[in-house]
Write an enzyme that holds these catalytic residues in place. Structure first.
Site, PDB file in Angstrom:
ATOM      1  N   ASN A  67       0.862  -1.180   0.000  1.00 47.98           N
ATOM      2  CA  ASN A  67       0.000   0.000   0.000  1.00 47.98           C
ATOM      3  C   ASN A  67       0.902   1.234   0.000  1.00 47.98           C
ATOM      4  O   ASN A  67       1.550   1.537   0.999  1.00 47.98           O
ATOM      5  CB  ASN A  67      -0.889  -0.026   1.251  1.00 47.98           C
ATOM      6  CG  ASN A  67      -1.755   1.209   1.355  1.00 47.98           C
ATOM      7  OD1 ASN A  67      -1.757   2.074   0.462  1.00 47.98           O
ATOM      8  ND2 ASN A  67      -2.509   1.315   2.442  1.00 47.98           N
ATOM      9  N   ASN A  94       3.059   6.886  -9.471  1.00 47.51           N
ATOM     10  CA  ASN A  94       1.917   6.776 -10.375  1.00 47.51           C
ATOM     11  C   ASN A  94       0.633   6.314  -9.688  1.00 47.51           C
ATOM     12  O   ASN A  94      -0.457   6.603 -10.171  1.00 47.51           O
ATOM     13  CB  ASN A  94       2.286   5.800 -11.505  1.00 47.51           C
ATOM     14  CG  ASN A  94       1.094   5.402 -12.339  1.00 47.51           C
ATOM     15  OD1 ASN A  94       0.630   6.169 -13.183  1.00 47.51           O
ATOM     16  ND2 ASN A  94       0.553   4.202 -12.105  1.00 47.51           N
ATOM     17  N   SER A 146      -2.201  15.563 -12.836  1.00 44.77           N
ATOM     18  CA  SER A 146      -3.375  15.574 -13.723  1.00 44.77           C
ATOM     19  C   SER A 146      -3.643  17.025 -14.105  1.00 44.77           C
ATOM     20  O   SER A 146      -3.302  17.943 -13.344  1.00 44.77           O
ATOM     21  CB  SER A 146      -4.598  15.016 -12.988  1.00 44.77           C
ATOM     22  OG  SER A 146      -5.784  15.357 -13.687  1.00 44.77           O
ATOM     23  N   TYR A 159      -9.323  14.979  -5.314  1.00 47.87           N
ATOM     24  CA  TYR A 159      -8.400  14.517  -6.362  1.00 47.87           C
ATOM     25  C   TYR A 159      -7.563  15.686  -6.913  1.00 47.87           C
ATOM     26  O   TYR A 159      -6.339  15.585  -7.032  1.00 47.87           O
ATOM     27  CB  TYR A 159      -9.227  13.865  -7.469  1.00 47.87           C
ATOM     28  CG  TYR A 159      -8.436  13.243  -8.600  1.00 47.87           C
ATOM     29  CD1 TYR A 159      -7.807  12.014  -8.445  1.00 47.87           C
ATOM     30  CD2 TYR A 159      -8.334  13.879  -9.834  1.00 47.87           C
ATOM     31  CE1 TYR A 159      -7.101  11.427  -9.490  1.00 47.87           C
ATOM     32  CE2 TYR A 159      -7.633  13.310 -10.886  1.00 47.87           C
ATOM     33  CZ  TYR A 159      -7.023  12.079 -10.710  1.00 47.87           C
ATOM     34  OH  TYR A 159      -6.325  11.505 -11.751  1.00 47.87           O
ATOM     35  N   ALA A 160      -8.240  16.802  -7.223  1.00 52.73           N
ATOM     36  CA  ALA A 160      -7.535  17.967  -7.773  1.00 52.73           C
ATOM     37  C   ALA A 160      -6.500  18.492  -6.775  1.00 52.73           C
ATOM     38  O   ALA A 160      -5.372  18.829  -7.157  1.00 52.73           O
ATOM     39  CB  ALA A 160      -8.532  19.056  -8.147  1.00 52.73           C
ATOM     40  N   ALA A 161      -6.880  18.537  -5.487  1.00 54.32           N
ATOM     41  CA  ALA A 161      -5.947  19.030  -4.462  1.00 54.32           C
ATOM     42  C   ALA A 161      -4.747  18.085  -4.348  1.00 54.32           C
ATOM     43  O   ALA A 161      -3.601  18.526  -4.209  1.00 54.32           O
ATOM     44  CB  ALA A 161      -6.660  19.153  -3.120  1.00 54.32           C
ATOM     45  N   SER A 162      -5.007  16.782  -4.437  1.00 57.57           N
ATOM     46  CA  SER A 162      -3.892  15.824  -4.346  1.00 57.57           C
ATOM     47  C   SER A 162      -2.949  15.996  -5.529  1.00 57.57           C
ATOM     48  O   SER A 162      -1.721  15.929  -5.382  1.00 57.57           O
ATOM     49  CB  SER A 162      -4.412  14.379  -4.281  1.00 57.57           C
ATOM     50  OG  SER A 162      -4.876  13.928  -5.547  1.00 57.57           O
ATOM     51  N   LYS A 163      -3.506  16.252  -6.713  1.00 63.48           N
ATOM     52  CA  LYS A 163      -2.672  16.381  -7.920  1.00 63.48           C
ATOM     53  C   LYS A 163      -1.917  17.703  -7.925  1.00 63.48           C
ATOM     54  O   LYS A 163      -0.772  17.778  -8.390  1.00 63.48           O
ATOM     55  CB  LYS A 163      -3.538  16.227  -9.170  1.00 63.48           C
ATOM     56  CG  LYS A 163      -4.170  14.837  -9.313  1.00 63.48           C
ATOM     57  CD  LYS A 163      -3.123  13.734  -9.315  1.00 63.48           C
ATOM     58  CE  LYS A 163      -3.685  12.368  -9.650  1.00 63.48           C
ATOM     59  NZ  LYS A 163      -2.652  11.322  -9.634  1.00 63.48           N
ATOM     60  N   ILE A 192      -7.331  10.338 -20.431  1.00 62.85           N
ATOM     61  CA  ILE A 192      -6.610   9.185 -20.981  1.00 62.85           C
ATOM     62  C   ILE A 192      -7.521   7.954 -20.908  1.00 62.85           C
ATOM     63  O   ILE A 192      -8.205   7.738 -19.905  1.00 62.85           O
ATOM     64  CB  ILE A 192      -5.308   8.917 -20.180  1.00 62.85           C
ATOM     65  CG1 ILE A 192      -4.456  10.193 -20.080  1.00 62.85           C
ATOM     66  CG2 ILE A 192      -4.507   7.781 -20.812  1.00 62.85           C
ATOM     67  CD1 ILE A 192      -3.998  10.784 -21.389  1.00 62.85           C
TER      68      ILE A 192
END
Ligand code: NAI
Length: 251
Positions: A67, A94, A146, A159-163, A192
Site C-alpha cells: 500500500n 503513479n 493531472s 483529487y484535484a488538491a492531491s494532484k 486518458i
C-alpha cells in the site's frame, strides 16, 4: 536504448498508465521494480501477469505488493528494491485513485483516502528513494499529476488538491535536490483511455472530448512516451516542470 543499465521503480503499475510506462521503460533497457496494492487473489494474479509481461521484454522485473499510502510499508518495500537491484535511478509516483463528489457531500473518509493514496504515497517513496539517489548523485523522479491539479475540477476537490500537491512536491524536490543531480518533474495527463476513465458515464466522456482540440482521448502510450522523456537523458536539463499531455485541452 535510452535507459540501458537503469533501474526504474514505478508505483501502481499492475495495469493502466503505470504498466504502459513499465513496458516502455523495459523496451529501452531498464530493469523494472513495480508495486501495486494486493487485496485479493485476483489482484495478486494481475501483479504476477504484468510482471511476466514486462520480463518477456528481456529485462529483470520484480513485482512488490504494498500500500503506497503506508509509510512504514513503503520504507520496507524500497529497502527490498534497493537490495534486489543495487540502485534506483528512476522513481515514478503513479499510484492513484478517485473518490469523486461535490465538496459539501464529500466525506472525511473520501478526502483522506484520495490525499493519502495520491499525495502522501509520493512523499513516502521520495523520502526513502532520495537518499539512495543522492548517494548515486543522479536520479529522475516523476509524479503523475493531472490537468485537474492545474485547473481544478468541480466534483473532484480531493483529487484535484492531491494532484496540485504532487506538482508542488515535484517543484520543491527539484529545488532541494537539483544540486545532488536529482531531477523532479510532474506529468499532467488530460483525458486518458484507461479503466479509470472507462468507468465514467458516456455523456461525461463526450463532454471531455468536445473540449480537446485533437478530438480524442489520450492513450497510455502517449503518457509513457512523456515519462520516457523525463526519465532519460533526453531531458537532462529539465527539472521542476509540469508537462500537460492533454491533446491541447488546456493551453
Ligand atoms: P488505474 O486505476 O488503471 O491504475 C492505478 C493503479 O494504482 C492500479 O493498479 C491500482 O491498483 C493502483 N493503486 C491504487 N491504490 C494503490 C495503493 N494504495 N498502493 C499501491 N497501488 C495502488 O488508473 P490509471 O488511469 O492508470 O492512472 C494512473 C495514474 O494516472 C493515477 O495517478 C491517475 O490519477 C493518473 N491520471 C489518470 C488519468 C486518466 O485519464 N486515466 C488522467 C490524469 C491522471
Amino acid at each position: 536504448m535510452l535507459l540501458q543499465g537503469k533501474t526504474a521503480l514505478i508505483t501502481g503499475a499492475a495495469r493502466g498508465i503505470g504498466k504502459a510506462i513499465a513496458l516502455r521503460f523495459a523496451a529501452e533497457g531498464a530493469d523494472i521494480a513495480f508495486t501495486d496494492l494486493v487485496l485479493n487473489d485476483e489482484m495478486a494474479a494481475a501483479l504476477e501477469a504484468t510482471r511476466q509481461e514486462i520480463e518477456a521484454v528481456g529485462v529483470t522485473c520484480r513485482a512488490y505488493a504494498g500500500n503506497a499510502a503506508d509509510f512504514a510499508e513503503t520504507e520496507t518495500l524500497v529497502k527490498q528494491v534497493a537490495a534486489d537491484f543495487g540502485h534506483i535511478d528512476i522513481l515514478v509516483n503513479n499510484a492513484g485513485i478517485t473518490k469523486d463528489g461535490l465538496l459539501l457531500r464529500m466525506s472525511e473518509a473520501q478526502w483522506d483516502a484520495v490525499i493519502n493514496v495520491n499525495l502522501k504515497s509520493a512523499f513516502n517513496f521520495i523520502h526513502v528513494c532520495a537518499p539512495i539517489m543522492m548517494r548515486q548523485r543522479q536520479g529522475s523522479i516523476i509524479n503523475m499529476a493531472s490537468v485537474v491539479g492545474v485547473h481544478g475540477n468541480a466534483g473532484q476537490a480531493n483529487y484535484a488538491a492531491s494532484k496540485a500537491g504532487l506538482i508542488a512536491l515535484a517543484k520543491s524536490v527539484a529545488q532541494e535536490l537539483g544540486s545532488r543531480g536529482i531531477r523532479a518533474n510532474a506529468i499532467a495527463p488530460g483525458f486518458i483511455e484507461t479503466a479509470m476513465t472507462a468507468a465514467l458515464p458516456e455523456e461525461t466522456r463526450a463532454e471531455w472530448i468536445k473540449h480537446i482540440p485533437l478530438r480524442r482521448g489520450g492513450t497510455v502510450d502517449d503518457i509513457a512516451s512523456t515519462a520516457l522523456y523525463l526519465a532519460s537523458d533526453l531531458s537532462s536539463y529539465v527539472t521542476g516542470q509540469v508537462l500537460q499531455i492533454d491533446g491541447g485541452m488546456n493551453m
